[in-house]
Design an enzyme around this catalytic site. Structure first.
Site, PDB file in Angstrom:
ATOM      1  CG  HIS A  17      -0.231  -0.017   2.580  1.00 18.16           C
ATOM      2  ND1 HIS A  17       0.171   1.009   3.101  1.00 18.16           N
ATOM      3  CD2 HIS A  17      -0.207  -0.888   3.491  1.00 18.16           C
ATOM      4  CE1 HIS A  17       0.791   0.593   4.360  1.00 18.16           C
ATOM      5  NE2 HIS A  17       0.356  -0.573   4.283  1.00 18.16           N
ATOM      6  CG  HIS A  20       4.122  -1.358   2.230  1.00 19.70           C
ATOM      7  ND1 HIS A  20       3.016  -2.064   2.071  1.00 19.70           N
ATOM      8  CD2 HIS A  20       4.372  -1.793   3.485  1.00 19.70           C
ATOM      9  CE1 HIS A  20       2.555  -2.727   2.918  1.00 19.70           C
ATOM     10  NE2 HIS A  20       3.576  -2.489   4.028  1.00 19.70           N
ATOM     11  CB  CYS A 125       0.521  -7.851  19.323  1.00 18.01           C
ATOM     12  SG  CYS A 125      -0.093  -7.374  17.503  1.00 18.01           S
ATOM     13  CB  CYS A 128       3.572  -6.637  16.588  1.00 22.50           C
ATOM     14  SG  CYS A 128       2.587  -5.149  16.623  1.00 22.50           S
ATOM     15  CB  CYS A 143      -1.855  -4.556  19.615  1.00 22.64           C
ATOM     16  SG  CYS A 143      -0.406  -3.815  18.385  1.00 22.64           S
ATOM     17  CG  HIS A 146      -1.714  -4.358  14.561  1.00 22.80           C
ATOM     18  ND1 HIS A 146      -0.507  -4.635  14.812  1.00 22.80           N
ATOM     19  CD2 HIS A 146      -1.620  -4.093  13.144  1.00 22.80           C
ATOM     20  CE1 HIS A 146       0.413  -4.517  13.988  1.00 22.80           C
ATOM     21  NE2 HIS A 146      -0.105  -4.467  12.796  1.00 22.80           N
ATOM     22  CE  LYS A 295       0.966   2.309  10.303  1.00 20.90           C
ATOM     23  NZ  LYS A 295       1.327   0.898  10.470  1.00 20.90           N
ATOM     24  CE  LYS A 298       0.746  -5.213   6.744  1.00 23.72           C
ATOM     25  NZ  LYS A 298       1.971  -5.093   6.208  1.00 23.72           N
TER      26      LYS A 298
HETATM   27  O1  ME8 Z   1       7.386  -3.835   9.885  1.00 23.65           O
HETATM   28  N1  ME8 Z   1       2.892   5.581   6.616  1.00 23.65           N
HETATM   29  O2  ME8 Z   1       7.002  -4.775   7.747  1.00 23.65           O
HETATM   30  P1  ME8 Z   1       5.448  -3.965   7.452  1.00 23.65           P
HETATM   31  C1  ME8 Z   1       4.296   5.406   6.132  1.00 23.65           C
HETATM   32  N2  ME8 Z   1       8.538  -6.881   8.054  1.00 23.65           N
HETATM   33  N3  ME8 Z   1       4.923   4.443   6.155  1.00 23.65           N
HETATM   34  C2  ME8 Z   1       4.278   3.238   6.400  1.00 23.65           C
HETATM   35  C3  ME8 Z   1       2.940   2.983   6.634  1.00 23.65           C
HETATM   36  C4  ME8 Z   1       2.310   4.548   6.611  1.00 23.65           C
HETATM   37  N4  ME8 Z   1       0.685   4.482   6.941  1.00 23.65           N
HETATM   38  N5  ME8 Z   1       2.722   1.977   6.657  1.00 23.65           N
HETATM   39  C5  ME8 Z   1       3.625   1.180   6.632  1.00 23.65           C
HETATM   40  C6  ME8 Z   1       7.536  -4.708   9.058  1.00 23.65           C
HETATM   41  N6  ME8 Z   1       4.502   1.969   6.099  1.00 23.65           N
HETATM   42  C7  ME8 Z   1       8.679  -5.712   9.050  1.00 23.65           C
HETATM   43  C8  ME8 Z   1       9.884  -4.903   8.758  1.00 23.65           C
HETATM   44  S1  ME8 Z   1      12.424  -4.601   8.643  1.00 23.65           S
HETATM   45  C9  ME8 Z   1      13.971  -5.562   9.128  1.00 23.65           C
HETATM   46  C10 ME8 Z   1      11.127  -5.584   9.065  1.00 23.65           C
HETATM   47  C11 ME8 Z   1       6.198   1.467   6.175  1.00 23.65           C
HETATM   48  O3  ME8 Z   1       5.029  -4.673   5.989  1.00 23.65           O
HETATM   49  C12 ME8 Z   1       7.004   1.969   6.917  1.00 23.65           C
HETATM   50  O4  ME8 Z   1       8.387   1.926   6.396  1.00 23.65           O
HETATM   51  O5  ME8 Z   1       4.444  -4.014   8.358  1.00 23.65           O
HETATM   52  C13 ME8 Z   1       6.952   0.907   8.241  1.00 23.65           C
HETATM   53  O6  ME8 Z   1       7.966   1.088   8.822  1.00 23.65           O
HETATM   54  C14 ME8 Z   1       6.797  -0.371   7.280  1.00 23.65           C
HETATM   55  O7  ME8 Z   1       6.014   0.062   6.169  1.00 23.65           O
HETATM   56  C15 ME8 Z   1       6.195  -1.668   7.973  1.00 23.65           C
HETATM   57  O8  ME8 Z   1       6.176  -2.672   6.855  1.00 23.65           O
END
Ligand code: ME8
Length: 510
Positions: A17, A20, A125, A128, A143, A146, A295, A298
């Protein structure tokens, strides 16, 4: 010099989304800018495929975790060219080469005495994939991220001696005040550390989807340790037959949002110290893109589909909007309305329209050849040093401020057209020199801002630089000197066709 920039690796339990896309575009802007400076850049992104969130999502969809990972990793991979992300490698943590490297590093952590066996009990959670400490539990045992109820879990685990790093981490924070940017995130991480570090579970007994512990293969590694190690493991296999570790590690900057600061600012350095690896140079923690005050994520829904924006307006528009609207480092609201306003007034009008008017006037009044550099254009003072200023902004990871500075120059050029009114000068033979200087100034100003803007909006700047006869300037920040380096500015160049950079959308009736 080498420059290694990373994004978080994204969970494959859902589709990509805008959040990311935002992080990945930010890292891409840095990578492109550093390439313009001639740095040896390595830009890593990818997917986080193990752990409970993925295992649970697969179960809910009646599929295997590997199949779900394959399917969704593909979606993340497909997103990258759509948003013009120029990564050098896309890592998937289910790659056997990653798993092998994780096992090697963790064995070293074990051999160094930072691992022990024990019973873990706590509130967990599943989204997370994290056990929550007391102060992280929101009202109603939920959480805070979430908003779902936490689960009480207890299991035999292996533990990582995070507490052994209390002093070293405090010292690290004292010595490197810019280790985590912006400053309020540094403070947040430091206060977490000062609150006292507790050992953390390193393995999950109940789960089978993950990297087996090398010394106890009946358990898989806690997904966060496996995931963080991607930043190191990728370097060992991104290039066939080559190990890039010594060339790029330590990373120059890890980019992420504030949701995962604890893992990066606390667990990650401790793990690296335990494995006798160098620490990354810096981390940049940006805020959330917000829609309707929540925020965007997903799990909460409320997803603005970047693909739709790209389909209608192009990738440059998405990249520009996100970084101009939401200050990198802060939370910021995004909306379709705000998007359209910026698209129309800034991209279509202030940049696109300025470019097409300038080129049209050069065609009409000067036969399509940019006049030679005059003694003075009236723009030197503002444009001089702009490349250095942007470089300083980028070094401080102030992406939005950097973009704002360059946009002030775009606006300066718009004022220049109005002030000089070339269409009036063209009517008076005696003002021919003034017209030359004006047209040169506009073309040269557009050349300079397009090079500076190239990391932000690569497609349209390439089109404009090509029309100005300087397509090769896009790759070099040095070329962004007003007047051109050694006379290689816009002067004397024959201009080409410029496609409409940002077509205005027909309004849908209102
Ligand atoms: O946490 N605004 O993966 P994830 C800005 N796999 N950035 C956002 C966002 C938002 N509303 N939502 C998501 C994980 N992001 C782990 C990470 S790293 C070794 C492992 C971005 O799929 C932002 O960079 O939940 C956030 O930190 C990341 O997606 C979380 O992605």
């Amino acid at each position: 010099m080498s420059y290694y920039v990373t994004t978080p690796i994204y969970y494959v339990n859902a589709e990509p989304h805008l959040g990311h896309a935002y992080s990945t575009i930010g890292a891409d802007i840095l990578a492109r800018h550093m390439r313009q400076r001639g740095e040896d850049v390595f830009f890593l992104t990818g997917t986080d495929e193990h752990g409970e969130p993925v295992a649970r999502a697969a179960e809910a969809q009646n599929t295997t975790p590997q199949e779900l990972a394959d399917r969704n990793a593909e979606r993340f991979k497909q997103l990258m060219p759509l948003i013009d992300v120029s990564h050098d490698f896309f890592i998937r943590t289910s790659d056997p080469r990653h798993k092998q490297e994780v096992a090697r590093v963790m064995q070293r952590v074990f051999d160094n005495g930072y691992v022990y066996e024990g019973l873990y009990e706590g509130m967990y959670c599943p989204r997370c994939a994290d056990f929550k400490s007391e102060h992280e539990i929101a009202e109603g045992n939920t959480c805070p991220v979430h908003k779902i109820e936490l689960e009480k879990q207890s299991e035999e685990s292996w533990f990582f001696k995070l507490s052994a790093f209390q002093e070293q981490l405090e010292q690290l924070f004292a010595e490197r005040k810019d280790w985590i940017l912006p400053r309020h995130r540094y403070n947040e991480a430091l206060s977490f550390i000062k609150g006292g570090l507790h050992d953390v579970a390193l393995s999950r007994a109940k789960l089978t989807w993950g990297v087996p512990l090398p010394w106890a293969p009946d358990q898989v590694m806690y997904v966060w340790f496996d995931a963080l190690l991607n930043y190191i493991s990728a370097l060992t296999f991104a290039r066939e037959g080559e190990n890039l570790h010594d060339r790029y590690w330590p990373a120059d900057v890890h980019v992420m949002a504030k949701d995962i600061i604890k893992f990066h600012a606390v667990y990650w350095p401790a793990l690296l110290l335990a494995a006798e690896e160098e620490l990354p140079k810096r981390m940049f923690v940006h805020g959330y893109l917000l829609m309707g005050g929540e925020k965007m994520s997903k799990s909460l829904g409320n997803v603005l589909d970047p693909l739709r924006v790209i389909e209608l307006f192009g990738s440059d528009a998405l990249r520009f909007y996100c970084y101009r609207e939401v200050s990198f480092g802060q939370d910021g609201a995004v909306s379709t309305e705000g998007f359209e306003t910026r698209y129309n007034t800034e991209l279509a009008n202030e940049y696109g329209n300025l470019a097409s008017r300038t080129l049209a006037m050069i065609s009409r009044y000067r036969g399509g050849v940019v006049p030679e550099e005059p003694d003075e254009t009236g723009l030197e003072a503002e444009f001089g040093g702009a490349a250095d200023d942007l470089a300083a902004r980028m070094d401080a990871l102030e992406l939005t401020a950097g973009l704002d500075d360059v946009w002030a120059l775009v606006r300066r050029l718009n004022r220049h057209v109005e002030e000089r009114a070339p269409w009036k000068l063209a009517k008076d033979e005696a003002k021919s020199e003034e017209l030359d200087a004006t047209l040169y100034g506009l073309a040269e100003g557009l050349r300079v801002v397009s090079i500076l803007l190239h990391p932000f909006i690569p497609q349209s700047t390439t089109k404009l630089l090509t029309a100005l006869g300087c397509a090769d300037h896009a790759g070099s920040l040095e070329a962004a000197e007003f007047g051109g380096r050694e006379g290689a500015g816009a002067g004397g160049r024959t201009i080409g066709e410029l496609p409409q950079l940002f077509p205005k959308l027909e309004s849908d009736g209102d």
